[in-house]
Design a protein around this motif. Structure first.
Motif, PDB file in Angstrom:
ATOM      1  N   SER A 158     -24.169  -3.021  -0.938  1.00  0.00           N
ATOM      2  CA  SER A 158     -26.158  -2.909  -1.051  1.00  0.00           C
ATOM      3  C   SER A 158     -27.080  -1.330  -0.443  1.00  0.00           C
ATOM      4  CB  SER A 158     -27.071  -4.052  -1.226  1.00  0.00           C
ATOM      5  OG  SER A 158     -26.849  -4.213   0.249  1.00  0.00           O
ATOM      6  N   ARG A 159     -26.292  -0.960   0.543  1.00  0.00           N
ATOM      7  CA  ARG A 159     -26.341   0.091   1.383  1.00  0.00           C
ATOM      8  C   ARG A 159     -26.430   1.040   0.861  1.00  0.00           C
ATOM      9  NH1 ARG A 159     -30.570  -1.240   5.721  1.00  0.00           N
ATOM     10  NH2 ARG A 159     -29.952   0.997   6.338  1.00  0.00           N
ATOM     11  N   THR A 164     -18.981   7.235   2.344  1.00  0.00           N
ATOM     12  CA  THR A 164     -18.662   7.508   0.891  1.00  0.00           C
ATOM     13  C   THR A 164     -17.123   6.423   1.058  1.00  0.00           C
ATOM     14  OG1 THR A 164     -19.946   9.104  -0.152  1.00  0.00           O
ATOM     15  CG2 THR A 164     -17.640   8.525  -1.181  1.00  0.00           C
ATOM     16  N   ASN A 165     -16.200   7.005   1.943  1.00  0.00           N
ATOM     17  CA  ASN A 165     -15.502   6.436   2.281  1.00  0.00           C
ATOM     18  C   ASN A 165     -15.108   5.076   2.860  1.00  0.00           C
ATOM     19  OD1 ASN A 165     -16.611   7.390   4.596  1.00  0.00           O
ATOM     20  ND2 ASN A 165     -13.961   7.449   5.526  1.00  0.00           N
ATOM     21  N   LEU A 166     -15.821   4.369   3.747  1.00  0.00           N
ATOM     22  CA  LEU A 166     -15.928   3.489   3.303  1.00  0.00           C
ATOM     23  C   LEU A 166     -16.464   1.888   2.128  1.00  0.00           C
ATOM     24  CD1 LEU A 166     -17.753   3.170   6.768  1.00  0.00           C
ATOM     25  CD2 LEU A 166     -14.982   2.678   6.282  1.00  0.00           C
ATOM     26  N   LYS A 167     -17.307   2.425   1.745  1.00  0.00           N
ATOM     27  CA  LYS A 167     -17.463   2.038  -0.024  1.00  0.00           C
ATOM     28  C   LYS A 167     -16.356   1.773  -0.257  1.00  0.00           C
ATOM     29  CE  LYS A 167     -20.811   0.775  -3.043  1.00  0.00           C
ATOM     30  NZ  LYS A 167     -22.481   0.474  -2.103  1.00  0.00           N
ATOM     31  N   PRO A 168     -14.926   1.673  -0.339  1.00  0.00           N
ATOM     32  CA  PRO A 168     -13.854   0.945  -1.899  1.00  0.00           C
ATOM     33  C   PRO A 168     -13.272  -0.010  -0.343  1.00  0.00           C
ATOM     34  CG  PRO A 168     -14.059   3.540  -1.262  1.00  0.00           C
ATOM     35  CD  PRO A 168     -14.641   3.460  -0.804  1.00  0.00           C
ATOM     36  N   LEU A 173     -12.326  -5.932   0.655  1.00  0.00           N
ATOM     37  CA  LEU A 173     -13.340  -6.934   1.185  1.00  0.00           C
ATOM     38  C   LEU A 173     -13.430  -8.087  -0.290  1.00  0.00           C
ATOM     39  CD1 LEU A 173     -13.244  -5.379   4.441  1.00  0.00           C
ATOM     40  CD2 LEU A 173     -11.903  -6.740   3.679  1.00  0.00           C
ATOM     41  N   LEU A 174     -14.736  -7.852  -0.710  1.00  0.00           N
ATOM     42  CA  LEU A 174     -15.148  -8.180  -0.775  1.00  0.00           C
ATOM     43  C   LEU A 174     -14.457  -9.120  -2.773  1.00  0.00           C
ATOM     44  CD1 LEU A 174     -18.488  -6.301  -2.110  1.00  0.00           C
ATOM     45  CD2 LEU A 174     -18.909  -8.886  -0.761  1.00  0.00           C
ATOM     46  N   ALA A 203      -7.604 -19.667  10.127  1.00  0.00           N
ATOM     47  CA  ALA A 203      -8.558 -18.957  10.550  1.00  0.00           C
ATOM     48  C   ALA A 203      -8.199 -17.916  10.952  1.00  0.00           C
ATOM     49  CB  ALA A 203      -8.525 -20.282  11.688  1.00  0.00           C
ATOM     50  N   LEU A 204      -6.523 -17.274  10.623  1.00  0.00           N
ATOM     51  CA  LEU A 204      -6.392 -16.451  11.134  1.00  0.00           C
ATOM     52  C   LEU A 204      -6.892 -15.068  10.615  1.00  0.00           C
ATOM     53  CD1 LEU A 204      -2.727 -16.615  12.627  1.00  0.00           C
ATOM     54  CD2 LEU A 204      -5.134 -16.004  14.241  1.00  0.00           C
ATOM     55  N   VAL A 205      -6.698 -15.222   8.991  1.00  0.00           N
ATOM     56  CA  VAL A 205      -7.361 -14.659   7.742  1.00  0.00           C
ATOM     57  C   VAL A 205      -8.780 -14.505   7.766  1.00  0.00           C
ATOM     58  CG1 VAL A 205      -7.511 -14.367   5.175  1.00  0.00           C
ATOM     59  CG2 VAL A 205      -5.229 -14.722   6.539  1.00  0.00           C
ATOM     60  N   THR A 206      -9.220 -15.429   7.779  1.00  0.00           N
ATOM     61  CA  THR A 206     -10.674 -15.299   8.245  1.00  0.00           C
ATOM     62  C   THR A 206     -11.577 -14.572   9.302  1.00  0.00           C
ATOM     63  OG1 THR A 206     -11.141 -17.367   7.032  1.00  0.00           O
ATOM     64  CG2 THR A 206     -12.993 -16.305   8.108  1.00  0.00           C
ATOM     65  N   LEU A 207     -10.620 -15.177  10.520  1.00  0.00           N
ATOM     66  CA  LEU A 207     -10.864 -13.715  11.414  1.00  0.00           C
ATOM     67  C   LEU A 207     -10.795 -12.674  11.230  1.00  0.00           C
ATOM     68  CD1 LEU A 207      -9.708 -16.096  14.141  1.00  0.00           C
ATOM     69  CD2 LEU A 207     -12.422 -15.713  14.186  1.00  0.00           C
ATOM     70  N   ALA A 208      -9.482 -11.888  10.526  1.00  0.00           N
ATOM     71  CA  ALA A 208      -9.184 -10.855  10.037  1.00  0.00           C
ATOM     72  C   ALA A 208      -9.993  -9.654   9.701  1.00  0.00           C
ATOM     73  CB  ALA A 208      -7.539 -10.798  10.109  1.00  0.00           C
ATOM     74  N   THR A 209     -10.639 -10.325   8.915  1.00  0.00           N
ATOM     75  CA  THR A 209     -11.307 -10.114   7.514  1.00  0.00           C
ATOM     76  C   THR A 209     -13.145 -10.174   8.120  1.00  0.00           C
ATOM     77  OG1 THR A 209     -10.323 -11.735   5.091  1.00  0.00           O
ATOM     78  CG2 THR A 209     -12.571 -10.459   5.599  1.00  0.00           C
ATOM     79  N   GLY A 210     -13.006 -10.872   8.756  1.00  0.00           N
ATOM     80  CA  GLY A 210     -14.684 -10.950   9.857  1.00  0.00           C
ATOM     81  C   GLY A 210     -15.309 -10.161  11.082  1.00  0.00           C
ATOM     82  N   GLY A 211     -13.281  -9.909  11.339  1.00  0.00           N
ATOM     83  CA  GLY A 211     -13.317  -8.299  12.398  1.00  0.00           C
ATOM     84  C   GLY A 211     -13.480  -7.227  11.914  1.00  0.00           C
ATOM     85  N   PHE A 212     -12.839  -7.080  10.541  1.00  0.00           N
ATOM     86  CA  PHE A 212     -12.707  -5.532   9.770  1.00  0.00           C
ATOM     87  C   PHE A 212     -14.111  -5.126   9.493  1.00  0.00           C
ATOM     88  CE2 PHE A 212      -7.979  -5.570   8.980  1.00  0.00           C
ATOM     89  CZ  PHE A 212      -7.792  -4.627   9.267  1.00  0.00           C
ATOM     90  N   THR A 213     -14.675  -6.335   8.462  1.00  0.00           N
ATOM     91  CA  THR A 213     -16.064  -6.253   8.856  1.00  0.00           C
ATOM     92  C   THR A 213     -17.346  -6.034   9.973  1.00  0.00           C
ATOM     93  OG1 THR A 213     -16.037  -8.414   6.850  1.00  0.00           O
ATOM     94  CG2 THR A 213     -18.214  -7.750   7.624  1.00  0.00           C
ATOM     95  N   LEU A 214     -17.073  -6.865  10.702  1.00  0.00           N
ATOM     96  CA  LEU A 214     -18.200  -6.266  12.139  1.00  0.00           C
ATOM     97  C   LEU A 214     -17.587  -4.858  12.403  1.00  0.00           C
ATOM     98  CD1 LEU A 214     -19.587  -7.411  14.704  1.00  0.00           C
ATOM     99  CD2 LEU A 214     -17.633  -8.221  15.873  1.00  0.00           C
TER     100      LEU A 214
END
Length: 227
Positions: A158-159, A164-168, A173-174, A203-214
């Motif tokens: 929403s930001r 622009t390169n991070l939007k895709p 990820l969403l 757990a590994l998939v969730t941590l990987a997604t969370g790591g990219f998001t962070l």
């Protein structure tokens, strides 16, 4: 012994939620009632999802492999969770970290109360010990990370100042978040793994997604100076 097992399960579920709320600094922002509001929106969202599923997919007992299209359409209904989180974030004032933590913790807490409290009260107090309740408790902690990550992704999406390169990447990820449950079910069905390995993979998939998001969030936060 049964009461001891029940107490362990309750502590394993709710203590990480309490500690996350306490040491994330949300108590300083008076975020308790905002968490309650997030929980109310969660309940309304789940009610809407149940109505849609009951109307268009009355037979929910089909095997994943037998009706992949139907399972995909049912998984699409989970996009409502992202919409609900968006409305939660829209109603929370303050800085980015307080918004995403309040929305994520409130949403996750409502889910764990509605989906785990009765299960533990009826099952974990039984006469026989069963590891499945410990697994459910550990899975609830995975859900906490997952919902905070989802709230962060929605906030990033929403930001207007997101690069622009991070939007895709954020959009992808969403989408992955919405269909992660279906994809993991298919993967685990193919691998035919046991319940503990299933928990590790989730757990590994969730941590990987969370790591990219962070990583994306930290880059934007430093750029706009919200830390």
């Amino acid at each position: 012994m049964t009461l001891y097992h029940f107490g362990n399960c309750v502590a394993l579920i709710y203590v990480p939620y309490y500690l996350t709320y306490k040491y994330s600094g949300l108590s300083e922002y008076g975020a308790f009632w905002k968490c309650i509001q997030a929980g109310m929106i969660y309940m309304f969202t789940q009610l809407c999802k149940m109505l849609v599923l009951a109307t268009f997919f009355p037979d929910n007992d089909a095997d994943i492999g037998s009706d992949l299209l139907g399972e995909f359409l049912k998984a699409t209904v989970d996009i409502a969770d992202l919409v609900g989180l968006y409305f939660v974030l829209s109603g929370i004032p303050g800085k980015g970290h307080s918004k995403v933590l309040t929305a994520g913790i409130g949403w996750a807490t409502a889910e764990v109360i509605l989906s785990r409290a009765l299960l533990l009260w009826v099952g974990a107090r039984g006469a026989e010990f069963d590891w499945k309740y410990i697994q459910k408790c550990l899975e609830s902690n995975i859900f906490l990370i997952q919902h905070i990550s989802s709230a962060t992704l929605i906030w990033l999406w929403s930001r207007h100042d997101l690069k622009t390169n991070l939007k895709p990447i954020v959009t992808a990820l969403l989408i992955f978040t919405a269909y992660k449950g279906l994809m993991l079910d298919i993967l685990l069905k193919v691998l035919m793994t046991g319940p503990w390995m299933m928990l590790v993979i989730k757990a590994l998939v969730t941590l990987a997604t969370g790591g990219f998001t962070l990583t994306i969030y930290a880059g934007l936060a430093q750029a706009i100076g919200i830390f």
